[in-house]
Design a protein around this motif. Sequence first.
Motif, PDB file in Angstrom:
ATOM      1  N   TYR A   4       3.956   5.554  -5.908  1.00 15.95           N
ATOM      2  CA  TYR A   4       4.135   5.454  -7.361  1.00 15.95           C
ATOM      3  C   TYR A   4       2.815   5.767  -8.126  1.00 15.95           C
ATOM      4  O   TYR A   4       2.738   6.221  -9.193  1.00 15.95           O
ATOM      5  N   GLY A   5       1.464   6.165  -7.320  1.00 17.22           N
ATOM      6  CA  GLY A   5       0.424   6.475  -7.817  1.00 17.22           C
ATOM      7  C   GLY A   5      -0.782   5.510  -7.946  1.00 17.22           C
ATOM      8  O   GLY A   5      -1.967   6.041  -8.009  1.00 17.22           O
ATOM      9  N   SER A   6      -0.241   4.312  -8.239  1.00 19.56           N
ATOM     10  CA  SER A   6      -1.121   2.943  -8.706  1.00 19.56           C
ATOM     11  C   SER A   6      -0.690   1.896  -8.897  1.00 19.56           C
ATOM     12  O   SER A   6       0.635   1.801  -8.680  1.00 19.56           O
ATOM     13  N   LYS A   7      -1.380   0.753  -8.552  1.00 16.04           N
ATOM     14  CA  LYS A   7      -1.104  -0.477  -8.691  1.00 16.04           C
ATOM     15  C   LYS A   7      -0.092  -0.775  -9.992  1.00 16.04           C
ATOM     16  O   LYS A   7       0.896  -1.453  -9.842  1.00 16.04           O
ATOM     17  N   ALA A  33       1.466   1.453 -11.747  1.00 17.37           N
ATOM     18  CA  ALA A  33       2.760   1.783 -12.038  1.00 17.37           C
ATOM     19  C   ALA A  33       3.536   1.186 -11.255  1.00 17.37           C
ATOM     20  O   ALA A  33       4.846   1.018 -11.609  1.00 17.37           O
ATOM     21  N   LEU A  34       3.333   0.705 -10.131  1.00 13.22           N
ATOM     22  CA  LEU A  34       4.084  -0.024  -9.060  1.00 13.22           C
ATOM     23  C   LEU A  34       4.499  -1.367  -9.831  1.00 13.22           C
ATOM     24  O   LEU A  34       5.696  -1.768 -10.056  1.00 13.22           O
ATOM     25  N   GLU A  35       3.598  -1.997 -10.538  1.00 17.47           N
ATOM     26  CA  GLU A  35       4.083  -3.395 -11.196  1.00 17.47           C
ATOM     27  C   GLU A  35       5.044  -3.297 -12.357  1.00 17.47           C
ATOM     28  O   GLU A  35       5.671  -3.681 -12.720  1.00 17.47           O
ATOM     29  N   GLN A  36       4.649  -1.872 -13.181  1.00 15.31           N
ATOM     30  CA  GLN A  36       5.616  -1.629 -14.312  1.00 15.31           C
ATOM     31  C   GLN A  36       6.901  -1.390 -13.793  1.00 15.31           C
ATOM     32  O   GLN A  36       7.936  -1.859 -14.343  1.00 15.31           O
ATOM     33  N   ARG A  77       0.812  -1.406   0.023  1.00 14.07           N
ATOM     34  CA  ARG A  77      -0.234   0.149  -0.074  1.00 14.07           C
ATOM     35  C   ARG A  77       0.765   1.332   0.212  1.00 14.07           C
ATOM     36  O   ARG A  77       0.616   2.275  -0.762  1.00 14.07           O
ATOM     37  N   GLN A  78       2.073   1.269   0.727  1.00 17.87           N
ATOM     38  CA  GLN A  78       2.659   2.354   0.832  1.00 17.87           C
ATOM     39  C   GLN A  78       3.536   2.642  -0.245  1.00 17.87           C
ATOM     40  O   GLN A  78       3.642   3.892  -1.021  1.00 17.87           O
ATOM     41  N   PHE A  79       3.799   1.543  -1.225  1.00 17.48           N
ATOM     42  CA  PHE A  79       4.621   1.921  -2.691  1.00 17.48           C
ATOM     43  C   PHE A  79       3.455   2.395  -3.672  1.00 17.48           C
ATOM     44  O   PHE A  79       3.738   2.952  -4.451  1.00 17.48           O
ATOM     45  N   ILE A  80       2.262   1.643  -3.576  1.00 17.28           N
ATOM     46  CA  ILE A  80       1.082   2.076  -4.364  1.00 17.28           C
ATOM     47  C   ILE A  80       0.968   3.430  -4.202  1.00 17.28           C
ATOM     48  O   ILE A  80       0.754   4.350  -5.065  1.00 17.28           O
ATOM     49  N   ALA A  81       0.779   3.948  -2.975  1.00 14.70           N
ATOM     50  CA  ALA A  81       0.800   5.516  -2.705  1.00 14.70           C
ATOM     51  C   ALA A  81       2.087   6.303  -3.157  1.00 14.70           C
ATOM     52  O   ALA A  81       1.692   7.548  -3.696  1.00 14.70           O
TER      53      ALA A  81
END
Length: 472
Positions: free
Chosen positions: A126-129, A131-134, A120-124
């Motif tokens: 980078y802006g979205s799930k 973007a995080l996965e990319q 959740r912290q990383f999603i916050a």
Amino acid sequence: MNQLTQELLSCVNFNRIIKIMRIFCSILVAMLFFQNSQAQTRKVVADKIIGVVGDKIILQSDIKNSILDAQRQGQQVPENAECFVMEQALAQKALVLQAEKDSLVVSEEEIDGMLDNQVRQFIAMYGSKEALEQIAGRTVYQIKEDFRQNFRERRLAELMRNKIVSNIKITPTEVKEYFDKIPTDSLMFYESELEIGEIVMYPKASRDLELYAIEELNDYKQQVESGKAKFETLASLYTDDPGSKNTGGMYQINRTERQMDPTFISNAFRLREGQISPVFKTKFGYHIIQMVNRAGDDATVRHILRIPAITDTEVNTSVEKLDSVRSDLLANKYDFGAAVSKFSESEESKFTGGMKQCGQGSYCTIDQLDKDLVVALKGLNPGDISKPLVYTDERGKKGVRLIFLKTRTEPHRENLKDDYNKVADRALEIKKMETVDKWFKSKIPTFHLVIDPQFSSCNQLGIWMNSITKNQ
């Protein structure tokens, strides 16, 4: 192992003492997240084992990736960052080894919760799930599995440290001795701080208004299913959830996520793609959910929340109840903590005895309080309990609360009379650090150690290097 090492080792739970500890906690979290994900997106030209503690190994890439990724995130790192991170890695491995010998256990449920929070912290960040996965080159599920062992080791190290210091206490004499050694010009300066308690009640909507909210949601469901309207359009217009209003009610969710309302998760994962749920109730209000797409335990959904309107009648009922509670408190029929346990409907207050938490504890500055609370505190003296006050919480939910002003300090230089607990906390942490330091000095010689010669000039690793030399 020097004192700075011990302070940094305690960064997860004891980071109030030295500001730099916060910086390096971020570095270590970055290491946990990126050391595997970066391996998915770039090839490492050469990697090697640069450290061994017992049967635990440390790789060159672990150290370098943690520093590079911390720098990319704007973290400040010292010139000897490799020495510092290597010392951290060695210390963690040693604590994990001892934890395993002592049969300390971390449950999968606890690890799952830690992983959920970190993602959740990383999603916050980078802006979205997506973007995080990319960036990671992995799905959220894969990220969690990649780092499960890292999080388990981190938690085991923490449990072992807690065990080492579990019996450490501090006496008033030791607190005074610690305080007396602080130079006068180095004493902290505190702004005015307050300890504030709350007893909160949330007025319940009438059944008629609840039925009206249900009818509204059924109408929205019918409009979407008949093709008259798009779900996201209705969500943007009518949802009472401020967190998703601008995104057409959209959320990225995971079936295993512990922080989401379980009723919401349960209803969402019953749906097929494109399907809309029946109306259901959570602690936030009434919902309908549309399943947008789903991949295993991950899903994208849209939802509309309707919170039944609260009328003056319901508000006045809660005011009357809290006014009666206040009278009983003033008559000393029970103390504030007992009243919180019996009457407060705030979930957070059940775990804090009703005391507001700011930063690391219950001491709050004015700028950390909501505006309504600041206004309500005017005219209250320490020990006073306000009359029932109507307010709106951070979720937009109407409530009624009693405010208890426990203490208020004036701006001042630190002293034992006003700040004994804070000074005692610091003195206790230093005593714990010294205890952990002694533990390492006694245990390091018992571990099988290998440290690459490239770290021979690191002053931080002196005790580790000396142990290797003695055993050769």
